[in-house]
Design an enzyme around this catalytic site. Structure first.
Site, PDB file in Angstrom:
ATOM      1  N   TYR A   1      23.633  42.921  38.954  1.00  0.00           N
ATOM      2  CA  TYR A   1      24.413  44.159  38.875  1.00  0.00           C
ATOM      3  C   TYR A   1      24.410  44.949  40.185  1.00  0.00           C
ATOM      4  CZ  TYR A   1      23.848  43.391  33.824  1.00  0.00           C
ATOM      5  OH  TYR A   1      23.850  42.858  32.556  1.00  0.00           O
TER       6      TYR A   1
ATOM      7  N   HIS B   1      29.616  50.028  38.841  1.00  0.00           N
ATOM      8  CA  HIS B   1      28.810  50.852  37.937  1.00  0.00           C
ATOM      9  C   HIS B   1      27.456  51.207  38.544  1.00  0.00           C
ATOM     10  CE1 HIS B   1      29.301  52.634  34.105  1.00  0.00           C
ATOM     11  NE2 HIS B   1      28.654  51.777  33.345  1.00  0.00           N
TER      12      HIS B   1
ATOM     13  N   TYR C   1      18.850  50.174  31.492  1.00  0.00           N
ATOM     14  CA  TYR C   1      20.286  49.903  31.394  1.00  0.00           C
ATOM     15  C   TYR C   1      21.040  51.211  31.148  1.00  0.00           C
ATOM     16  CZ  TYR C   1      19.198  44.987  31.635  1.00  0.00           C
ATOM     17  OH  TYR C   1      18.728  43.777  32.062  1.00  0.00           O
TER      18      TYR C   1
ATOM     19  N   ASN D   1      23.419  52.575  29.317  1.00  0.00           N
ATOM     20  CA  ASN D   1      23.684  53.331  28.093  1.00  0.00           C
ATOM     21  C   ASN D   1      22.428  53.884  27.429  1.00  0.00           C
ATOM     22  OD1 ASN D   1      22.705  50.912  27.192  1.00  0.00           O
ATOM     23  ND2 ASN D   1      24.300  50.534  25.677  1.00  0.00           N
TER      24      ASN D   1
ATOM     25  N   ASN E   1      28.829  56.129  29.731  1.00  0.00           N
ATOM     26  CA  ASN E   1      27.711  55.938  28.806  1.00  0.00           C
ATOM     27  C   ASN E   1      26.381  56.451  29.336  1.00  0.00           C
ATOM     28  OD1 ASN E   1      29.208  54.831  26.705  1.00  0.00           O
ATOM     29  ND2 ASN E   1      29.060  52.762  27.535  1.00  0.00           N
TER      30      ASN E   1
END
Length: 203
Positions: A26, A31, A82, A84, A130
């Protein structure tokens, strides 16, 4: 939700939170621009992220700003839960370091702003993000945000696919400069206040 003091205190520390997802797969995603800004701020402070006990986050403690009244104690944080689930680790850090909610700065990607454009604000909604949604659920909405524009996905691409892809090659040419500018904006907000930071960095 617990005790969430929203009153800023001149002597209280600041908590700058870069939002993102942990893991190398990631690392360069849209994001994860919050993590990119946090990593750059860590370089400036001159420390290395360490695990924050049970808070499920990596942190660095340091100071920013010139000597004197404008010098600020800061905690940089990257939640490792993470995106959210970011609210739990951030709220745990807030309670541990006794940070007023108004002294929290969330650095995050923003779909409804053109690529590279910055918008700084205090409070407000989560706009479908989120990470912000989780933070607001944990401690209310009255924290600062440095919103880094990533734009909307092209064509019929789903939002989830778009934000979890790396920046396009044309975007990457400017990315280092833009991340540097976002880090400057976060520092300015903490040292000189929201109004000055907005006047300087809101594009």
């Amino acid at each position: 939700m617990g005790d969430t003091d929203v009153t800023s205190d001149a002597n209280a520390p600041w908590l700058i939170v870069g939002l993102g997802n942990p893991g190398p797969e990631y690392a360069r995603n849209r994001h994860n621009v919050g993590f990119m800004v946090a990593d750059l701020l860590a370089e400036r402070i001159g420390g290395k992220f360490k695990r924050a006990g049970k808070a499920q986050a990596q942190v660095i403690e340091g100071r920013i700003g010139p000597p004197g009244p404008a010098n600020r104690r800061v905690i940089l944080a990257k939640p490792m839960s993470y995106m959210n689930l970011s609210g739990g680790p951030v709220n745990a850090l807030r309670e541990f370091y006794k940070v007023p909610v108004a002294n929290i700065v969330a650095v995050h990607d923003e779909l409804d702003i053109d690529y590279g454009v910055l918008r700084l604000k205090l409070g407000g909604g989560d706009n479908g993000h989120n990470g912000l949604k989780s933070m607001t659920k944990a401690m209310g909405p009255d924290y600062h945000r440095v919103r880094f524009g990533i734009g909307r996905p092209p064509g019929r691409m789903q939002v989830a696919d778009f934000v979890l892809k790396d920046f396009a090659s044309a975007e990457r040419k400017e990315l280092d400069y833009l991340v540097d500018r976002a880090a400057d904006a976060a520092e300015c907000l903490v040292i000189e206040g929201l109004e000055r930071a907005q006047g300087t960095y809101n594009s």
